[in-house]
Design a protein around this motif. Structure first.
Motif, PDB file in Angstrom:
ATOM      1  N   ILE A 219       0.851  -1.200   0.000  1.00  0.00           N
ATOM      2  CA  ILE A 219       0.000   0.000   0.000  1.00  0.00           C
ATOM      3  C   ILE A 219       0.884   1.246   0.000  1.00  0.00           C
ATOM      4  O   ILE A 219       2.065   1.191   0.331  1.00  0.00           O
ATOM      5  CB  ILE A 219      -0.929   0.043   1.239  1.00  0.00           C
ATOM      6  CG1 ILE A 219      -0.119   0.176   2.530  1.00  0.00           C
ATOM      7  CG2 ILE A 219      -1.846  -1.161   1.292  1.00  0.00           C
ATOM      8  CD1 ILE A 219      -0.917   0.670   3.716  1.00  0.00           C
ATOM      9  N   GLN A 220       0.276   2.364  -0.370  1.00  0.00           N
ATOM     10  CA  GLN A 220       0.947   3.651  -0.223  1.00  0.00           C
ATOM     11  C   GLN A 220       0.185   4.455   0.822  1.00  0.00           C
ATOM     12  O   GLN A 220      -1.028   4.615   0.732  1.00  0.00           O
ATOM     13  CB  GLN A 220       0.985   4.415  -1.550  1.00  0.00           C
ATOM     14  CG  GLN A 220       1.836   5.673  -1.454  1.00  0.00           C
ATOM     15  CD  GLN A 220       2.138   6.285  -2.810  1.00  0.00           C
ATOM     16  OE1 GLN A 220       1.251   6.382  -3.641  1.00  0.00           O
ATOM     17  NE2 GLN A 220       3.366   6.712  -3.017  1.00  0.00           N
ATOM     18  N   HIS A 221       0.921   4.905   1.847  1.00  0.00           N
ATOM     19  CA  HIS A 221       0.278   5.674   2.908  1.00  0.00           C
ATOM     20  C   HIS A 221      -0.227   7.010   2.371  1.00  0.00           C
ATOM     21  O   HIS A 221       0.465   7.666   1.583  1.00  0.00           O
ATOM     22  CB  HIS A 221       1.267   5.966   4.038  1.00  0.00           C
ATOM     23  CG  HIS A 221       1.456   4.794   4.956  1.00  0.00           C
ATOM     24  ND1 HIS A 221       2.506   4.703   5.835  1.00  0.00           N
ATOM     25  CD2 HIS A 221       0.726   3.661   5.136  1.00  0.00           C
ATOM     26  CE1 HIS A 221       2.418   3.572   6.513  1.00  0.00           C
ATOM     27  NE2 HIS A 221       1.351   2.926   6.107  1.00  0.00           N
ATOM     28  N   ASP A 222      -1.401   7.412   2.833  1.00  0.00           N
ATOM     29  CA  ASP A 222      -1.923   8.730   2.437  1.00  0.00           C
ATOM     30  C   ASP A 222      -0.945   9.839   2.815  1.00  0.00           C
ATOM     31  O   ASP A 222      -0.789  10.815   2.085  1.00  0.00           O
ATOM     32  CB  ASP A 222      -3.276   9.001   3.121  1.00  0.00           C
ATOM     33  CG  ASP A 222      -4.385   8.182   2.467  1.00  0.00           C
ATOM     34  OD1 ASP A 222      -4.184   7.722   1.327  1.00  0.00           O
ATOM     35  OD2 ASP A 222      -5.442   7.992   3.107  1.00  0.00           O
ATOM     36  N   ASP A 223      -0.273   9.671   3.992  1.00  0.00           N
ATOM     37  CA  ASP A 223       0.610  10.755   4.431  1.00  0.00           C
ATOM     38  C   ASP A 223       1.967  10.723   3.727  1.00  0.00           C
ATOM     39  O   ASP A 223       2.831  11.542   3.987  1.00  0.00           O
ATOM     40  CB  ASP A 223       0.774  10.799   5.957  1.00  0.00           C
ATOM     41  CG  ASP A 223       1.241   9.485   6.549  1.00  0.00           C
ATOM     42  OD1 ASP A 223       1.608   8.587   5.775  1.00  0.00           O
ATOM     43  OD2 ASP A 223       1.267   9.379   7.786  1.00  0.00           O
ATOM     44  N   ASP A 224       2.187   9.760   2.816  1.00  0.00           N
ATOM     45  CA  ASP A 224       3.374   9.800   1.952  1.00  0.00           C
ATOM     46  C   ASP A 224       3.089  10.562   0.660  1.00  0.00           C
ATOM     47  O   ASP A 224       4.001  10.807  -0.127  1.00  0.00           O
ATOM     48  CB  ASP A 224       3.826   8.373   1.576  1.00  0.00           C
ATOM     49  CG  ASP A 224       4.620   7.711   2.694  1.00  0.00           C
ATOM     50  OD1 ASP A 224       4.988   8.415   3.649  1.00  0.00           O
ATOM     51  OD2 ASP A 224       4.857   6.496   2.610  1.00  0.00           O
TER      52      ASP A 224
END
Length: 226
Positions: free
Chosen positions: A156-161
């Motif tokens: 997954i890709q973190h929203d905060d990244d």
């Protein structure tokens, strides 16, 4: 008794802390303690605190200082006969002061990486949530796109990244880290490194550790802060 060496590494998200920490641990035989990994895996030590941590993480809220120190300090006491490197702790001044009451750090590395570099790195960063394994599509891609190398589970890709959240994260990091950096600067143990390429920063950090660890004056660095 063998000389003990206690160090910590600080830097904003995407600064390369994890990569550099692993190189330091392997090159110099330090026990590497990442607060992120410990919070995911080490909560069996204090199940009640572990449950509280999970609640904060699920809500996307920062973990309070008293909870972090409650989990991390007993772990460090278990490692009192070892040299170690901390990554992700202490994060705040309160955590640094609590740590100071147990151990005096010999060396603190602070990584200063330009915003553009962080943005580029984090936009390419994908994570395996269960283990915390991090992949970067530019220089450390998974063998199968979108899947963890070991479990085959989805990344997954973190929203905060994502770029829109990064600026706020960076601002928050600087606000929280400044008093910690000032504390270690005043103790004469802080060394800052700037750059855009981890492989170019690494030789300087390697040399610093070599020098510091071979000129250790005391046999046991455990001290009580006056």
């Amino acid at each position: 008794m063998a000389k003990l060496f206690r160090a910590a590494i600080m830097g904003p998200p995407g600064s390369g802390k994890g990569t550099i920490s692993k190189r330091i641990a392997q090159s110099f035989g330090l026990q590497y303690l990442s607060s992120g990994h410990f919070l995911r895996e080490g909560t069996t030590v204090d199940p009640e605190a572990g449950l509280l941590v999970k609640t904060y993480v699920q809500k996307g809220m920062p973990i309070p200082d008293h909870l972090m120190t409650r989990l991390m300090l007993p772990k460090l006491q278990q490692l009192r006969d070892h040299s170690w490197l901390l990554d992700g702790f202490p994060r705040t001044l309160a955590q640094a002061q609590a740590l100071n009451n147990l151990y005096q750090l010999d060396l603190v590395i602070s990584l200063n990486i330009p915003y553009e570099t962080l943005r580029e790195r984090l936009s390419n960063r994908w994570i395996h949530p269960a283990s915390g394994r991090v992949y970067n599509m530019s220089f450390n891609p998974p063998r199968v796109q979108g899947k963890d190398d070991i479990t085959g589970e989805l990344l997954i890709q973190h929203d905060d990244d994502k770029p829109e959240a990064l600026m706020a994260r960076l601002r928050h990091y600087k606000e929280v880290a400044k008093p910690v950096i000032d504390l270690y600067k005043s103790q004469g143990v802080l060394h800052s490194f700037s750059g855009t390429d981890t492989d170019k920063i690494w030789p300087y950090i390697n040399t610093l550790f070599s020098t510091k660890m071979h000129t250790q004056p005391s046999e046991d660095c455990q001290t009580q802060t006056p």
